[in-house]
Design a protein around this motif. Sequence first.
Motif, mmCIF file in Angstrom:
data_model
loop_
_atom_site.group_PDB
_atom_site.id
_atom_site.type_symbol
_atom_site.label_atom_id
_atom_site.label_comp_id
_atom_site.label_asym_id
_atom_site.label_seq_id
_atom_site.Cartn_x
_atom_site.Cartn_y
_atom_site.Cartn_z
ATOM 1 N N GLY A 124 11.406 6.517 -1.985
ATOM 2 C CA GLY A 124 11.151 7.628 -2.902
ATOM 3 C C GLY A 124 12.406 8.440 -3.159
ATOM 4 O O GLY A 124 12.670 8.854 -4.295
ATOM 5 N N ALA A 125 13.221 8.657 -2.109
ATOM 6 C CA ALA A 125 14.450 9.445 -2.255
ATOM 7 C C ALA A 125 15.433 8.761 -3.188
ATOM 8 O O ALA A 125 16.088 9.412 -4.017
ATOM 9 N N LEU A 126 15.573 7.440 -3.073
ATOM 10 C CA LEU A 126 16.477 6.705 -3.953
ATOM 11 C C LEU A 126 16.029 6.811 -5.416
ATOM 12 O O LEU A 126 16.851 7.020 -6.312
ATOM 13 N N ALA A 127 14.722 6.669 -5.647
ATOM 14 C CA ALA A 127 14.202 6.747 -7.016
ATOM 15 C C ALA A 127 14.412 8.145 -7.593
ATOM 16 O O ALA A 127 14.781 8.290 -8.768
ATOM 17 N N SER B 69 19.226 2.755 4.381
ATOM 18 C CA SER B 69 20.030 1.537 4.474
ATOM 19 C C SER B 69 19.816 0.711 3.206
ATOM 20 O O SER B 69 18.945 1.010 2.383
ATOM 21 N N LEU B 70 20.616 -0.333 3.027
ATOM 22 C CA LEU B 70 20.481 -1.188 1.848
ATOM 23 C C LEU B 70 19.112 -1.853 1.774
ATOM 24 O O LEU B 70 18.659 -2.244 0.707
ATOM 25 N N ARG B 71 18.434 -1.966 2.907
ATOM 26 C CA ARG B 71 17.102 -2.570 2.919
ATOM 27 C C ARG B 71 16.092 -1.723 2.159
ATOM 28 O O ARG B 71 15.028 -2.206 1.771
ATOM 29 N N SER B 72 16.415 -0.424 1.988
ATOM 30 C CA SER B 72 15.502 0.465 1.271
ATOM 31 C C SER B 72 15.606 0.310 -0.243
ATOM 32 O O SER B 72 14.794 0.873 -0.975
ATOM 33 N N LEU B 73 16.617 -0.421 -0.705
ATOM 34 C CA LEU B 73 16.806 -0.588 -2.141
ATOM 35 C C LEU B 73 15.807 -1.616 -2.666
ATOM 36 O O LEU B 73 15.957 -2.817 -2.466
ATOM 37 N N ASP B 74 14.777 -1.131 -3.328
ATOM 38 C CA ASP B 74 13.694 -1.969 -3.840
ATOM 39 C C ASP B 74 13.695 -1.859 -5.358
ATOM 40 O O ASP B 74 13.205 -0.882 -5.928
ATOM 41 N N GLY B 75 14.281 -2.876 -6.014
ATOM 42 C CA GLY B 75 14.426 -2.817 -7.464
ATOM 43 C C GLY B 75 13.114 -2.727 -8.203
ATOM 44 O O GLY B 75 12.999 -2.009 -9.204
ATOM 45 N N ALA C 279 0.812 -1.225 0.000
ATOM 46 C CA ALA C 279 0.000 0.000 0.000
ATOM 47 C C ALA C 279 0.844 1.273 0.000
ATOM 48 O O ALA C 279 0.595 2.194 -0.784
ATOM 49 N N GLU C 280 1.849 1.353 0.868
ATOM 50 C CA GLU C 280 2.615 2.591 0.976
ATOM 51 C C GLU C 280 3.465 2.835 -0.266
ATOM 52 O O GLU C 280 3.501 3.948 -0.800
ATOM 53 N N GLU C 281 4.157 1.804 -0.750
ATOM 54 C CA GLU C 281 4.957 1.958 -1.963
ATOM 55 C C GLU C 281 4.065 2.281 -3.165
ATOM 56 O O GLU C 281 4.413 3.105 -4.010
ATOM 57 N N ALA D 27 9.706 0.623 -11.474
ATOM 58 C CA ALA D 27 8.388 1.151 -11.846
ATOM 59 C C ALA D 27 8.419 2.676 -11.926
ATOM 60 O O ALA D 27 7.848 3.270 -12.853
ATOM 61 N N CYS D 28 9.096 3.314 -10.970
ATOM 62 C CA CYS D 28 9.190 4.778 -10.982
ATOM 63 C C CYS D 28 9.921 5.270 -12.229
ATOM 64 O O CYS D 28 9.488 6.230 -12.877
ATOM 65 N N VAL D 29 11.034 4.616 -12.564
ATOM 66 C CA VAL D 29 11.815 5.011 -13.737
ATOM 67 C C VAL D 29 11.004 4.789 -15.015
ATOM 68 O O VAL D 29 11.018 5.631 -15.930
ATOM 69 N N ALA D 30 10.282 3.680 -15.097
ATOM 70 C CA ALA D 30 9.486 3.394 -16.292
ATOM 71 C C ALA D 30 8.398 4.436 -16.503
ATOM 72 O O ALA D 30 8.168 4.907 -17.631
#
Length: 309
Positions: free
Chosen positions: A282-285, A211-217, A90-92, A222-225
């Motif tokens: 969101g910040a990483l994307a 942290s590395l746990r925030s890296l959600d490929g 839901a949040e993502e 989806a954001c980049v697409a």
Amino acid sequence: MALDPSALMGPLWTLLAFVALGILAARGLKVDPRPVATLLIYLIAPVTFFRALVLGGPTPAYLGLTAALFITASLVALCVNILAKRALPAEEGAVLAFSSGTGNTGYFGLPVALVLLPPDGVTLYLFCVLGVTLYEFTVGFYLSARGRFSVRDSLLKILRLPLIYAFLAALAVEAIGIEVPTAVTEALSVFPATYTLLGMMIIGMTLGRVSLRSLDGRFIGACVAVRYVLWPLLMLGVVLALNMAFDLAPELAMALLLVGVVPMAANVVVVAMELGIAPEKGALAVLITTLAAPLVIPLYLGAMLPLVS
């Protein structure tokens, strides 16, 4: 009209410097970004929006452009929201839905517009930006809030947003014919720069806690697409259709194409921080799409401009 990639390096390095300042503030000074996000949403953004509208002189044609971009952004976000609910938590999904309707049209896009467009074209671009910004703080904010809150609570949060009232106040000033004193508009000139600085610093403040746990490929992909595939194709289609129907002015064509190729909006992080919904992802994307912009924007505009000229 060609775009030299070096024209993007100034805006890019400035924005990345602001992000770096945010990282230093979070790690070295332990600054909490949440009050900064609140300040941006409830004070700095409304004043910036009001000033831009008053100085722009909103004519019916300009406001029609704002309305068209608002409707386009809202429809894209609503469609992506339906798909995101099926594919992401839901949040993502809420962050993706919000980000899908907007882009970094202000912090990043405006300096590029100043390089590419004549003054009349910059004005057209600014009213496009206003439509996207209005989406962010109405439909976009609602979709983000729905990732965590009920329909009633989400609507109440929108009604508390002063940017809506700043927009109505600017229209009232124009309709009544009130002339805002030059001293007032000059005094408010610090707000756009402050909006840019703090908006980009919040990305850095958030990244400072990642942290590395925030890296959600899957989420980042989806954001980049959406930002670099869906929006460029959408705006190219719009410009081609308008060209066939109305013989579109080159300045307006460039303004619309530029809206479609800018990176993700920094306000994705600002709103996610305010609502407490996955700001790190969101910040990483946002950072990834911003770093890609100097390569993507010249490539896309170089390919699209011959098609619409």
